[in-house]
Design a protein around this motif. Structure first.
Motif, PDB file in Angstrom:
ATOM      1  N   SER A 225       0.838  -1.196   0.000  1.00 26.15           N
ATOM      2  CA  SER A 225       0.000   0.000   0.000  1.00 26.15           C
ATOM      3  C   SER A 225       0.871   1.244   0.000  1.00 26.15           C
ATOM      4  CB  SER A 225      -0.915   0.001   1.226  1.00 26.15           C
ATOM      5  OG  SER A 225      -1.640   1.213   1.249  1.00 26.15           O
TER       6      SER A 225
ATOM      7  N   HIS B 163      -1.018  -1.128  -4.490  1.00 24.83           N
ATOM      8  CA  HIS B 163      -2.316  -0.791  -3.903  1.00 24.83           C
ATOM      9  C   HIS B 163      -2.320   0.706  -3.590  1.00 24.83           C
ATOM     10  CE1 HIS B 163      -6.075  -1.566  -1.706  1.00 24.83           C
ATOM     11  NE2 HIS B 163      -5.636  -0.677  -0.823  1.00 24.83           N
TER      12      HIS B 163
ATOM     13  N   ASP C 165      -4.527   3.996  -2.300  1.00 21.82           N
ATOM     14  CA  ASP C 165      -5.685   4.429  -1.519  1.00 21.82           C
ATOM     15  C   ASP C 165      -6.018   5.884  -1.792  1.00 21.82           C
ATOM     16  OD1 ASP C 165      -6.155   2.048   0.205  1.00 21.82           O
ATOM     17  OD2 ASP C 165      -4.115   2.472   0.851  1.00 21.82           O
TER      18      ASP C 165
ATOM     19  N   HIS D 292      -8.026   1.722  -4.675  1.00 21.99           N
ATOM     20  CA  HIS D 292      -9.052   1.573  -3.635  1.00 21.99           C
ATOM     21  C   HIS D 292      -9.657   2.950  -3.389  1.00 21.99           C
ATOM     22  CE1 HIS D 292      -9.771   0.410   0.901  1.00 21.99           C
ATOM     23  NE2 HIS D 292     -10.893   0.668   0.268  1.00 21.99           N
TER      24      HIS D 292
ATOM     25  N   PRO E  42     -11.583   1.826   7.400  1.00 28.98           N
ATOM     26  CA  PRO E  42     -10.771   2.515   6.396  1.00 28.98           C
ATOM     27  C   PRO E  42     -10.459   3.956   6.778  1.00 28.98           C
ATOM     28  CG  PRO E  42     -13.035   2.304   5.634  1.00 28.98           C
ATOM     29  CD  PRO E  42     -12.934   1.507   6.908  1.00 28.98           C
ATOM     30  N   GLY E  43      -9.323   4.435   6.282  1.00 28.35           N
ATOM     31  CA  GLY E  43      -8.951   5.823   6.500  1.00 28.35           C
ATOM     32  C   GLY E  43      -7.506   6.016   6.896  1.00 28.35           C
ATOM     33  N   PHE E  44      -6.927   5.033   7.544  1.00 28.02           N
ATOM     34  CA  PHE E  44      -5.565   5.200   8.062  1.00 28.02           C
ATOM     35  C   PHE E  44      -4.774   3.897   7.949  1.00 28.02           C
ATOM     36  CE2 PHE E  44      -8.497   7.974  10.276  1.00 28.02           C
ATOM     37  CZ  PHE E  44      -7.886   9.215  10.124  1.00 28.02           C
TER      38      PHE E  44
ATOM     39  N   GLY F 136      -1.578   1.479   9.504  1.00 28.21           N
ATOM     40  CA  GLY F 136      -0.997   1.177  10.802  1.00 28.21           C
ATOM     41  C   GLY F 136      -1.976   0.838  11.904  1.00 28.21           C
TER      42      GLY F 136
ATOM     43  N   ASP G 228      -7.352  -6.115   3.432  1.00 26.38           N
ATOM     44  CA  ASP G 228      -6.658  -4.829   3.538  1.00 26.38           C
ATOM     45  C   ASP G 228      -6.792  -4.260   4.948  1.00 26.38           C
ATOM     46  OD1 ASP G 228      -5.572  -2.338   3.089  1.00 26.38           O
ATOM     47  OD2 ASP G 228      -7.176  -1.622   1.784  1.00 26.38           O
TER      48      ASP G 228
ATOM     49  N   GLY H 111      -3.876  -3.901   8.536  1.00 29.78           N
ATOM     50  CA  GLY H 111      -3.251  -4.644   9.632  1.00 29.78           C
ATOM     51  C   GLY H 111      -2.692  -5.996   9.246  1.00 29.78           C
TER      52      GLY H 111
ATOM     53  N   GLY I  31       0.696  -2.215   4.182  1.00 28.12           N
ATOM     54  CA  GLY I  31       1.326  -0.899   4.156  1.00 28.12           C
ATOM     55  C   GLY I  31       2.398  -0.796   5.199  1.00 28.12           C
ATOM     56  N   ASN I  32       1.947  -0.612   6.430  1.00 29.35           N
ATOM     57  CA  ASN I  32       2.866  -0.415   7.542  1.00 29.35           C
ATOM     58  C   ASN I  32       3.869  -1.569   7.687  1.00 29.35           C
ATOM     59  OD1 ASN I  32       3.523   1.296   9.847  1.00 29.35           O
ATOM     60  ND2 ASN I  32       2.906  -0.482  11.058  1.00 29.35           N
TER      61      ASN I  32
HETATM   62  C1  DX5 Z   1      -6.713   1.887   5.002  1.00 27.91           C
HETATM   63  C2  DX5 Z   1      -6.192   1.547   3.637  1.00 27.91           C
HETATM   64  C3  DX5 Z   1      -5.126   0.523   3.616  1.00 27.91           C
HETATM   65  C4  DX5 Z   1      -3.905   0.885   4.400  1.00 27.91           C
HETATM   66  C5  DX5 Z   1      -3.362  -0.381   4.966  1.00 27.91           C
HETATM   67  O1  DX5 Z   1      -7.850   2.625   4.905  1.00 27.91           O
HETATM   68  O2  DX5 Z   1      -7.234   1.065   2.813  1.00 27.91           O
HETATM   69  O3  DX5 Z   1      -4.777   0.147   2.294  1.00 27.91           O
HETATM   70  O4  DX5 Z   1      -2.910   1.533   3.643  1.00 27.91           O
HETATM   71  O5  DX5 Z   1      -2.315  -0.077   5.797  1.00 27.91           O
HETATM   72  P1  DX5 Z   1      -1.759  -1.077   6.905  1.00 27.91           P
HETATM   73  O6  DX5 Z   1      -1.272  -2.289   6.171  1.00 27.91           O
HETATM   74  O7  DX5 Z   1      -0.684  -0.274   7.528  1.00 27.91           O
HETATM   75  O8  DX5 Z   1      -2.899  -1.390   7.833  1.00 27.91           O
END
Ligand code: DX5
Ligand code: ZN
Length: 226
Positions: A11, A36, A38, A69, A144-146, A148, A178, A180, A200-201
């Motif tokens: 991500s 990916h 966002d 996304h 969704p939104g962040f 980590g 998607d 964590g 992502g994280n």
């Molecule tokens: C959250 C996003 C994800 C996010 C995942 O709203 O849709 O794609 O980047 O990030 P991690 O893997 O850090 O949870």
């Protein structure tokens, strides 16, 4: 259970935006399968990420499919722009679409793969009438939104429910998870039937992101002898 080899979609939200080209090249050179991306509007989700100029910039350097996304209200307004900016897979949120069937058709008419994303509180049963029409379902395992955030364990059962729904109706449907996701839960997710892991994280906070991608890619579902 998923039969094919799972895909990894890093991500970009977790990348270093001041070194975006460097991070894109890292993904190009890695074992990752998709990018990916966002896009958030600050209305559907309480955050704003980036928009189409950034997507176009990513497209110029990315050598792998762009999986977009859309976390935006009324995504129909931006589907064409999304395709023109390089998207091959487009996910819209069930919760953001009043005429979901029409939106799915519009994505496919553009020549993109159509996907619907479900928030953690949304049951898989809402897709009953459109399951045959979909190329992919994105199961949000965080709100969704962040990036980590902590993975919501109920996701495992939800993947299984969705996999059961697809039986004899859409056996080729791709299930994406998607939020964590990391080496701690990837194996279980694949076992339940996930095909694409977004991370992502876990990737970008690793000392060696390419090595983390390799670790996610080589994970196998656990073997249960009895
Ligand atoms: C959250 C996003 C994800 C996010 C995942 O709203 O849709 O794609 O980047 O990030 P991690 O893997 O850090 O949870
Ligand atoms: Zn996402």
């Amino acid at each position: 259970m998923s039969t094919g080899k799972h895909l990894i979609a890093p991500s970009i939200l977790a990348a270093d935006f001041a070194n975006l080209q460097r991070d894109i090249e890292m993904i190009n050179e890695s074992e990752a399968d998709w990018f990916h991306i966002d896009i958030m509007d600050g209305v559907f989700v309480p955050n704003i990420s980036f928009g189409f100029p950034v997507l176009e910039a990513i497209q110029k350097h990315a050598k792998k499919p762009l999986d977009v996304h859309l976390m935006i209200e009324n995504p129909d307004r931006y589907l064409k722009q999304c395709k023109d900016s390089g998207a091959e897979v487009i996910s819209v949120h069930y919760e953001a679409c009043v005429h979901l069937h029409r939106t799915i058709s519009a994505i496919k008419d553009l020549g993109c793969k159509a996907s619907v994303a479900l928030n953690p509180h949304t049951p898989t049963s809402v897709l009953n009438e459109v399951i045959e029409d979909l190329d992919m379902v994105l199961i949000m395992s965080v709100n969704p939104g962040f990036g980590g955030q902590s993975f919501i364990p109920r996701t495992y059962a939800k993947i299984q429910e969705l996999r059961n729904m697809t039986l004899n109706r859409n056996d080729s449907l791709v299930i994406q998870v998607d939020g964590g996701v990391g080496v701690n839960n990837a194996s279980e997710l694949i076992q339940e039937g996930a095909d694409v892991l977004v991370a992502g994280n876990a990737i970008f906070s690793a000392e060696d992101p390419a090595a983390l991608i390799h670790d996610l890619k080589k994970i196998n579902p656990p073997v249960h002898l009895i």
